[in-house]
Design a protein around this motif. Structure first.
Motif, PDB file in Angstrom:
ATOM      1  N   UNK A  91       0.835  -1.201   0.000  1.00 43.58           N
ATOM      2  CA  UNK A  91       0.000   0.000   0.000  1.00 43.58           C
ATOM      3  C   UNK A  91       0.869   1.250   0.000  1.00 43.58           C
ATOM      4  N   UNK A  92       1.977   1.188   0.751  1.00 41.11           N
ATOM      5  CA  UNK A  92       2.896   2.325   0.833  1.00 41.11           C
ATOM      6  C   UNK A  92       3.800   2.431  -0.389  1.00 41.11           C
ATOM      7  N   UNK A  93       3.587   1.551  -1.369  1.00 40.27           N
ATOM      8  CA  UNK A  93       4.290   1.602  -2.654  1.00 40.27           C
ATOM      9  C   UNK A  93       5.780   1.310  -2.547  1.00 40.27           C
ATOM     10  N   UNK A  94       6.137   0.392  -1.630  1.00 43.10           N
ATOM     11  CA  UNK A  94       7.525  -0.054  -1.560  1.00 43.10           C
ATOM     12  C   UNK A  94       7.829  -0.892  -2.798  1.00 43.10           C
ATOM     13  N   UNK A  95       9.076  -0.916  -3.205  1.00 43.66           N
ATOM     14  CA  UNK A  95       9.461  -1.670  -4.395  1.00 43.66           C
ATOM     15  C   UNK A  95       9.333  -3.172  -4.135  1.00 43.66           C
ATOM     16  N   UNK A  96       9.059  -3.962  -5.181  1.00 45.12           N
ATOM     17  CA  UNK A  96       8.959  -5.429  -5.021  1.00 45.12           C
ATOM     18  C   UNK A  96      10.215  -6.030  -4.409  1.00 45.12           C
ATOM     19  N   UNK A  97      11.376  -5.497  -4.767  1.00 40.62           N
ATOM     20  CA  UNK A  97      12.647  -6.000  -4.234  1.00 40.62           C
ATOM     21  C   UNK A  97      12.725  -5.773  -2.732  1.00 40.62           C
ATOM     22  N   UNK A  98      12.330  -4.579  -2.269  1.00 38.33           N
ATOM     23  CA  UNK A  98      12.350  -4.267  -0.839  1.00 38.33           C
ATOM     24  C   UNK A  98      11.376  -5.142  -0.072  1.00 38.33           C
ATOM     25  N   UNK A  99      10.188  -5.318  -0.630  1.00 36.55           N
ATOM     26  CA  UNK A  99       9.168  -6.150   0.012  1.00 36.55           C
ATOM     27  C   UNK A  99       9.651  -7.598   0.134  1.00 36.55           C
TER      28      UNK A  99
END
Length: 304
Positions: free
Chosen positions: A16-24
């Motif tokens: 929801x907070x729009x973190x990058x897929x790599x970070x998630x």
């Protein structure tokens, strides 16, 4: 509440907070590894049962396995974010991470290419074939703009302007513009002309700037291979890691050496905080700093 159930909710919040897929992916994998450790070692599966002592025991184990402090600190930070979310959502009353501190890290010296090494790397692309022309344009863009590898991969043809590129949705979720030199402009123009003729009989589904031999979007591994191969052919110092990120380091250190202020560099690199950019100051040697300070002396322009 089960640790894995809270993690699932936490991951949704990151999305929801729009973190990058790599970070998630990083947050998820590092926390899951810890949960598996808690269950196998202490039979703990609920978030309210986790105590600081178990977290510290896990960290000690990482240290014994010769993990670097920087790596362990990255894990601690993922734990901090996870348990902070648990407190904010009132799943736990106290944060077990409040008793866990980051490890002391040695100040790393950033080793970058010399200007001569960069020149030799660019000269390794001598032919007029598609791959050679493309790879030179890629290396020029990396070195001349300091863009991240993932940003380079996501560049579209429309993002290339007359003397700058527009980078959309980068790591800090802010668009930015980065200028490039006539040298890079020439390399990109030559590549685009070659690209057009090379794929003349193909229906290109993607408008990414840099494409593979088969007209697909390039991968991180492909870009890493291009830089590594150029470094090897150019005889770059073996102590320097030939990677796209080293090109970014070179861009940053070179810019500082030639008078770009720290704030402007932070904006150009897409850093959310100037403190992140200060690490590149360590790539400037004391003698260079001395020479720079002489030129910027408050009394240097006064007449004798």
């Amino acid at each position: 509440m089960l640790l894995k159930d809270l993690l699932e909710e936490f991951i949704l919040e990151l999305e929801i907070q729009n973190y990058s897929p790599k970070t998630i992916k990083t947050y998820k994998s590092k926390n899951l590894n810890f949960f598996n450790y808690l269950e196998s070692r202490f039979k703990i599966v609920k978030v309210e049962d986790v105590k600081a002592i178990q977290i510290k025991t896990y960290i000690v184990g990482l240290k014994k396995s010769q993990r670097k402090p920087s790596y362990i600190n990255s894990i601690i930070k993922t734990f901090q974010a996870f348990f902070k979310y648990g407190v904010e959502q009132q799943y736990i009353k106290s944060n077990p991470m409040s008793e866990v501190k980051l490890l002391k890290q040695n100040t790393a010296i950033i080793n970058v290419f010399s200007e001569d090494e960069v020149s030799r790397m660019l000269k390794t692309f001598k032919g007029n074939r598609f791959l050679e022309i493309r790879d030179k344009a890629i290396l020029c863009t990396l070195i001349d703009t300091g863009v991240r590898c993932t940003e380079l991969l996501n560049l579209k043809i429309a993002d290339v302007k007359d003397n700058y590129i527009k980078i959309k949705n980068p790591k800090n979720r802010k668009d930015r513009m980065v200028s490039f030199s006539p040298y890079t402009k020439k390399a990109i123009i030559k590549y685009l002309r070659c690209r057009e003729s090379f794929f003349i009989n193909k229906d290109l589904k993607e408008d990414y700037l840099f494409l593979s031999y088969r007209a697909n979007k390039l991968t991180v591994e492909a870009i890493e291979r291009i830089v590594k191969t150029a470094g090897k052919k150019a005889g770059v110092n073996e102590q320097i890691r030939c990677s796209p990120h080293t090109c970014r380091h070179y861009y940053a250190v070179y810019s500082l050496r030639h008078g770009l202020d720290l704030y402007s560099l932070a904006v150009t690199l897409g850093h959310s905080d100037v403190s992140i950019t200060t690490k590149y100051l360590r790539g400037i040697k004391e003698q260079e700093i001395l020479e720079m300070s002489i030129k910027t002396s408050p009394l240097s322009d006064l007449r004798k």
